[in-house]
Every structure is written in structure tokens, then in C-alpha cells.
Design a protein around this motif. Structure first.
Motif, PDB file in Angstrom:
ATOM      1  N   ALA A 194       0.593  -0.743  -0.014  1.00 43.03           N
ATOM      2  CA  ALA A 194       0.269   0.112   0.202  1.00 43.03           C
ATOM      3  C   ALA A 194       1.096   1.550   0.842  1.00 43.03           C
ATOM      4  CB  ALA A 194      -1.279   0.193   1.607  1.00 43.03           C
ATOM      5  N   PHE A 195       0.228   2.533  -0.535  1.00 44.91           N
ATOM      6  CA  PHE A 195       1.165   3.363  -0.250  1.00 44.91           C
ATOM      7  C   PHE A 195      -0.210   4.345  -0.522  1.00 44.91           C
ATOM      8  CE2 PHE A 195       1.383   2.671  -5.038  1.00 44.91           C
ATOM      9  CZ  PHE A 195       0.545   3.478  -6.283  1.00 44.91           C
ATOM     10  N   SER A 196       0.188   6.277  -1.368  1.00 40.72           N
ATOM     11  CA  SER A 196      -0.918   7.166  -1.424  1.00 40.72           C
ATOM     12  C   SER A 196      -1.183   7.504  -2.051  1.00 40.72           C
ATOM     13  CB  SER A 196      -1.126   7.694  -0.006  1.00 40.72           C
ATOM     14  OG  SER A 196      -1.152   6.830   1.509  1.00 40.72           O
ATOM     15  N   ALA A 197      -1.901   8.265  -2.804  1.00 37.73           N
ATOM     16  CA  ALA A 197      -1.561   8.548  -3.948  1.00 37.73           C
ATOM     17  C   ALA A 197      -2.551  10.101  -4.083  1.00 37.73           C
ATOM     18  CB  ALA A 197      -2.530   8.403  -5.183  1.00 37.73           C
ATOM     19  N   GLY A 198      -2.006  11.839  -4.393  1.00 37.83           N
ATOM     20  CA  GLY A 198      -2.771  12.586  -3.784  1.00 37.83           C
ATOM     21  C   GLY A 198      -2.706  13.888  -4.287  1.00 37.83           C
ATOM     22  N   VAL A 199      -2.528  14.948  -3.456  1.00 33.30           N
ATOM     23  CA  VAL A 199      -1.632  16.150  -4.454  1.00 33.30           C
ATOM     24  C   VAL A 199      -1.111  16.799  -3.379  1.00 33.30           C
ATOM     25  CG1 VAL A 199      -4.190  16.659  -6.011  1.00 33.30           C
ATOM     26  CG2 VAL A 199      -3.689  17.375  -3.690  1.00 33.30           C
ATOM     27  N   ARG A 200      -0.361  18.091  -3.977  1.00 32.40           N
ATOM     28  CA  ARG A 200       0.138  19.055  -2.659  1.00 32.40           C
ATOM     29  C   ARG A 200      -1.205  19.765  -2.859  1.00 32.40           C
ATOM     30  NH1 ARG A 200       4.474  19.142   0.397  1.00 32.40           N
ATOM     31  NH2 ARG A 200       5.352  16.695  -0.351  1.00 32.40           N
ATOM     32  N   ILE A 201      -1.647  20.936  -1.518  1.00 29.51           N
ATOM     33  CA  ILE A 201      -1.999  21.772  -1.373  1.00 29.51           C
ATOM     34  C   ILE A 201      -1.479  22.550  -0.748  1.00 29.51           C
ATOM     35  CG2 ILE A 201      -2.354  20.525   0.901  1.00 29.51           C
ATOM     36  CD1 ILE A 201      -5.576  22.193   1.119  1.00 29.51           C
ATOM     37  N   GLU A 202      -2.002  24.029  -1.185  1.00 31.96           N
ATOM     38  CA  GLU A 202      -0.761  25.584  -0.580  1.00 31.96           C
ATOM     39  C   GLU A 202      -1.780  26.601   0.276  1.00 31.96           C
ATOM     40  OE1 GLU A 202       2.877  26.510  -2.991  1.00 31.96           O
ATOM     41  OE2 GLU A 202       2.142  25.704  -4.561  1.00 31.96           O
ATOM     42  N   HIS A 203      -1.758  27.004   0.710  1.00 31.97           N
ATOM     43  CA  HIS A 203      -2.041  28.079   1.626  1.00 31.97           C
ATOM     44  C   HIS A 203      -0.641  29.311   1.773  1.00 31.97           C
ATOM     45  CE1 HIS A 203      -4.490  24.469   3.012  1.00 31.97           C
ATOM     46  NE2 HIS A 203      -5.443  25.540   2.750  1.00 31.97           N
ATOM     47  N   ARG A 204      -1.649  30.318   2.079  1.00 35.32           N
ATOM     48  CA  ARG A 204      -0.415  31.342   2.498  1.00 35.32           C
ATOM     49  C   ARG A 204      -0.226  31.415   3.829  1.00 35.32           C
ATOM     50  NH1 ARG A 204      -0.647  35.594  -0.264  1.00 35.32           N
ATOM     51  NH2 ARG A 204      -2.419  35.776  -1.664  1.00 35.32           N
ATOM     52  N   GLN A 205       1.140  31.559   4.116  1.00 36.14           N
ATOM     53  CA  GLN A 205       1.429  30.461   5.506  1.00 36.14           C
ATOM     54  C   GLN A 205       0.660  31.420   6.660  1.00 36.14           C
ATOM     55  OE1 GLN A 205       3.756  27.875   6.751  1.00 36.14           O
ATOM     56  NE2 GLN A 205       3.459  27.896   8.734  1.00 36.14           N
ATOM     57  N   ALA A 206       0.817  32.474   5.935  1.00 39.40           N
ATOM     58  CA  ALA A 206       0.342  33.821   7.452  1.00 39.40           C
ATOM     59  C   ALA A 206      -1.178  33.175   7.626  1.00 39.40           C
ATOM     60  CB  ALA A 206       0.211  34.853   6.731  1.00 39.40           C
ATOM     61  N   ALA A 207      -2.437  32.606   7.192  1.00 41.21           N
ATOM     62  CA  ALA A 207      -2.917  31.887   7.087  1.00 41.21           C
ATOM     63  C   ALA A 207      -2.884  30.982   7.591  1.00 41.21           C
ATOM     64  CB  ALA A 207      -3.798  31.307   5.209  1.00 41.21           C
ATOM     65  N   ILE A 208      -1.931  29.969   8.011  1.00 41.45           N
ATOM     66  CA  ILE A 208      -1.630  28.373   9.146  1.00 41.45           C
ATOM     67  C   ILE A 208      -1.406  29.481  10.340  1.00 41.45           C
ATOM     68  CG2 ILE A 208      -0.011  26.755   9.137  1.00 41.45           C
ATOM     69  CD1 ILE A 208      -2.047  26.672   6.533  1.00 41.45           C
TER      70      ILE A 208
END
Length: 532
Positions: free
Chosen positions: A280-294
Motif C-alpha cells: 500500500a502507498f498513497s496518491a494525491g496532490v500538494r495543497i498550498e495555503h498562505r503561511q500567514a493563514a496557517i
């Protein structure tokens, strides 16, 4: 004697060093006899809207003083057990020098330990040294000129060289302390010994990798770049040599520490009779936010305080046997092009030591397994490859990546400030439902609102998804037995992430150490080498 004081609280304005002062006050007049006192662990507690540091402090003291301090219950002190890393070499003859195939974390630490005990390992690395590799990777990111043998996946340091250099792990192996100490010795920032979520940073990790290689060579080892393993020679089930770069390299034992992207080496292992299975492994995407929002979501009104590190998160949701989760979160980082073969698009994340970029990014992945792609080991590799080929096509060529606004993906997510993608070769906005398996799309669409409830704004419409993320772990496991040798063989040790026994820098390095220890405990060094 070393004693520890745990769960010492320091306020946000005080900073973690205040914990050392508090422990000193507890010890009182005996403090003058303490040989060393320092932070040993720091974590940020941002629960309930109140931010504070939870610290551990350790003190090195004379034995008599230590026994006295341990008896004082009000101090809450415990004795720290220091692991004994001494290894007693075995007596069995090793017919030739050890060969380490691959120079990522598992291969590096396996080779380092072997070199330290006088075994003079030969390292075969298909990619190039870190300096040359950096030049080629940066050229690829600027121009799209791709080198299949020297890229983000292949070369000195492995895939971890182009990452955040994260050293977090869920394993509780005492060898983790050894890995951290060695990294600091070769140039990693000393705070990795203290932080609950330590990281080196891509910019600093490159120098660490080079210094570690130079130490292996100083101790009599050898590192051959541009030398991919093409096959193996056995006799009566025992490894005798590795075929590489048109020649045979004689081997007393082989540490097979290839990364998770060495598909041709998996084929060579299969041809040589090794037992491989789908994993088993994983599949998906990269998700980006503004660091200031995090930062604002995690720290509230305290966001931006000089004593606080850039905000990090780890989110997960499990439903039955399927999980969605974030992985390899890179504060202040960028999404990078991480292909290992022509005509494919793969994403990864990277941060420098200061983590001072505008965006935060993480892998947003869904677990996939043999029920999704088939039971044979090649089925997982084909499934992974099909996603990467599709990502290249949807990106429109030139290694551009397919991307999509989160609001479009969810259709109705709450608004947020748009995020500019950081993927270096450009993105092509398209429907990612055409890229990802339907089960992964559905699981992500259920997980994202749940993550938004845990971390305010995570599911905001302005976040951007860039695909495809497929290299979270190996889709293959090379089976090994209790001796750590490959099933049905003698002297060949599958090791680390590519072999299916680790996930990340720390666990791979630890697995490399574990294998090297087994070799040392069984064999004496060829030529009567001695420990450094």
C-alpha cells in the motif's frame, strides 16, 4: 549521570530557555556542582487559545548528586538511560568489502557505520554528487531540461536532499538519537536535538550530505557516482557481486538501499530471484495555503510572535480501510517538480532552514492498496506510473503540472484569499478529477471539510491543489527475514524506504543503521579493519 526534568512550562513571552532557569531554581544550591544543564526537548502547546512551551531539561551531574536529586520527589526528576551503541564485531569471514547500493538516508547511515567500524564499504549511487546534482535540478526547474539519472529522486542524499529535511518520526527507536547526533556533527543545526519537530532545511542539508560522504571516504570507504545497479550475481543463494556500469563489483555483502523510485532496480531484483510484493502507498496532490493563514489558524492573535516557529499541521481522517491525511508539511516552502523519468509529472515539497517563504504546502493524500490496482508487485508500480503520465498530459507538456482551486474541487467551499502556486515549471488549471482515482477524489472531498473544522480556513476556496503526489512511500516491498537478509538469499539486505521498510529520513536512516549493525555483529571486517 544524566537526569531529566519533564513537562517544564515556559510562557510564550519567556521563551523555552526559561525552562532551564526554572530547573536551576529547583536544584538550588547544588546547581554549582552540575556539569551541564540544557534543553532536551521543546514543543509548542497552542491548545485552548493559550500558547506555551512544554519543555524537557536534562542535567549532567556527579553520580552522588544525581542520586540525591532523584530522591527528591518534588523535583520530578528521572534518570536518563543512555543507549549503548557499541557493537561487538563477529568472527565470520567476509570474503570482500561490503557494497551499499544507493546513497539516500538508509545507504548513507549504513555506509557510515560500516566505515566507522573499519569495513571500508563501496557505495554505488546512480545519480551524481550533491553539488552537480543541485545544478542539474535547478536547471530543470528553470528550463525543463531533465536528466533521468540526476534529479530530485536520484543522486547523493536521495529524495530527502530536496525536501524540508524533516526529522520527525513515529518510531521510538533509540537509534534516532544517534542519527540526530551524527547529523549535527556533520553540520545540521544543533536545535534538531531539542525540537519536537526538528528539521534541517534543504539549504543546510546539502552541506550535511557532503560532509557525511567525505567522512566515509576518510575512513577508507569509496563512493562511486553515476553507477546504477543493473543486476546481481549469486552462487548457491549467496550474493557475490553487483553488476553496475558495465562491470562486476565484488561484494562480501550487499546493502540494497535504493529509493522508492528505482523501478528498474526492482526489475533487476525480480530477475535475480528476490521476492517482491505489492505494498500500500498513497496518491494525491500538494495543497498550498498562505503561511500567514496557517499561522493565524494555529496561533490566533499570537501569530507572528518572534518566539513562535512557522505553523505546522498534521491532519488525518480514516473511514473503514481508507485514510486521507496530510504528509511532509513544508512551512514557508515551495512545491517542486520531482519527476524521475521523462514524460512524467511528480510533485514534492521543500523548505529552506528559515522557512520564510510566503506559502505553506503539504501532501494531501489518500491511501491506495492492492484492492485498487492488483496483487502483483508490478501492479502498484504501473498504477503509480499511470498517474504520473496522466499528470504530464493534463499539465500540457513541458513538465507543467495540473492544478485546481480548492473551491472548484469542492464546489461551494468558503471563500479565502487566492494562493499563487509555487510549482517552478508552471501549472495548467484543469479538473483534477480526471487525474486522481475516483475513490481518492471522493475521500478527499469528505476529508477537506473535516480538516477545515480542525484547522480554520484549510478548506478555503483560494487554496490550490497541484498534482500529482505519488512518492510518499514505495509501492513495493522486497521481503526479508529475521536476519534482515532478502528471503531466499544470503548476504543481501534490502533496506530503507525503497525496499518498503521505512517512510522518511529518520526511519530510513535508522533502518540503515540496523542493517549495518547486523552485518558487523556477524562478520569481521575484511583485511582486519578497526573501528574509527
Amino acid at each position: 549521570m544524566i537526569i531529566q526534568f519533564k513537562n517544564i512550562i515556559a510562557t510564550l513571552d519567556e521563551g523555552p530557555e526559561a525552562a532551564v532557569h526554572r530547573v536551576g531554581e529547583r536544584i538550588g544550591s547544588a546547581l554549582a556542582s552540575v556539569e551541564r544543564i540544557a534543553l532536551s526537548k521543546v514543543s509548542v502547546d497552542a491548545r485552548h487559545g493559550k500558547i506555551q512551551f512544554i519543555c524537557s531539561v536534562e542535567a549532567e551531574v556527579p553520580d552522588e548528586l544525581g542520586r540525591g536529586l532523584l530522591k527528591r520527589e518534588e523535583l520530578g526528576a528521572v534518570r536518563k538511560e543512555v543507549p549503548n551503541f557499541q557493537i561487538r564485531p563477529g568472527e565470520e569471514k567476509l570474503p570482500a568489502r561490503p557494497v551499499v547500493v544507493g546513497f539516500g538516508p538508509a545507504g548513507m547511515f549504513s555506509a557510515l557505520l560500516l566505515a566507522q567500524y573499519g569495513y571500508r564499504p563501496i557505495v554505488l549511487e546512480r545519480g551524481e554528487d550533491v553539488e552537480t546534482r543541485i545544478e542539474k535540478v535547478e536547471r530543470f526547474w528553470k528550463t525543463g531540461e531533465f536528466d533521468p539519472e540526476s534529479n530530485v529522486q536520484f543522486g547523493e542524499g536521495g529524495a530527502g536532499t530536496f525536501s524540508d529535511g524533516k526529522l520527525t518520526t513515529r518510531i521510538g527507536d533509540p537509534r534516532c538519537a544517534r542519527v540526530l547526533a551524527e547529523l549535527v556533527r556533520f553540520g545540521a543545526p544543533p536545535e534538531v536535538l531539542v525540537r519536537a519537530k526538528p528539521h534541517v532545511g534543504t539549504d543546510r542539508l546539502r552541506g550535511v550530505v557532503k560532509a557525511l560522504r567525505e567522512e566515509i571516504i576518510r575512513l577508507g570507504g569509496e563512493v562511486r557516482f553515476g553507477t546504477a545497479a543493473e543486476g546481481f550475481r549469486f552462487q548457491n543463494g549467496r550474493i557475490l557481486a553487483v553488476r553496475a556500469a558495465g562491470e562486476e563489483v565484488e561484494a562480501g555483502v550487499v546493502v540494497l538501499a535504493v529509493g522508492h523510485s528505482a523501478r528498474d532496480t526492482f526489475e533487476a531484483a525480480d530477475r535475480s530471484g528476490l521476492v517482491l510484493e505489492a505494498k500500500a502507498f498513497s496518491a494525491g496532490v500538494r495543497i498550498e495555503h498562505r503561511q500567514a493563514a496557517i499561522d493565524a489558524a494555529l496561533y490566533g492573535r499570537h501569530a507572528g510572535h518572534p518566539n513562535l516557529p512557522p505553523g505546522e499541521y498534521q491532519l488525518s481522517l480514516r473511514e473503514g480501510d481508507r485514510a486521507a491525511y496530510t504528509f511532509c508539511m513544508c512551512p514557508g516552502g515551495t512545491v517542486v517538480a520531482a519527476a524521475s523519468a521523462p514524460g512524467q509529472v511528480v510533485t514534492n515539497g521543500m523548505s529552506n532552514y528559515l522557512r520564510d517563504g510566503e506559502n505553506a504546502n503539504a501532501a494531501l493524500c489518500v491511501s491506495v492498496g492492492p484492492k485498487d490496482f492488483g496483487p502483483a508487485w508490478r501492479d502498484g508500480v504501473r498504477f503509480q506510473l499511470s498517474l504520473e503520465l496522466r499528470a504530464f498530459a493534463l499539465g500540457g507538456g513541458g513538465y507543467r503540472a495540473p492544478a485546481m482551486r480548492l473551491g472548484d474541487f469542492l464546489k461551494g467551499a468558503p471563500p479565502s484569499e487566492p494562493v499563487a502556486p509555487t510549482y517552478p515549471l508552471g501549472v495548467n488549471e484543469c479538473d483534477l478529477k480526471k487525474l486522481l482515482p475516483p475513490a481518492a477524489v471522493e475521500m478527499m472531498r469528505r476529508a477537506l471539510p473535516a480538516f477545515g473544522r480542525k484547522l480554520r480556513g484549510f478548506d478555503g476556496a483560494g487554496a490550490i491543489l497541484t498534482g500529482v503526489e505519488t512518492r510518499t512511500s514505495s509501492p513495493v516491498r522486497i521481503l526479508r527475514g529475521e536476519s534482515l537478509e532478502a528471503v531466499g538469499t544470503q548476504g543481501l539486505y534490502p533496506t530503507g524506504e525503497g525496499a518498503g521498510y521505512a517512510g522518511g529520513i529518520m526511519s530510513a536512516a535508522v533502518d540503515g543503521l540496523r542493517v549495518a549493525e547486523r552485518i558487523i555483529e556477524r562478520y569481521r571486517a575484511p583485511g582486519g579493519g578497526r573501528r574509527a
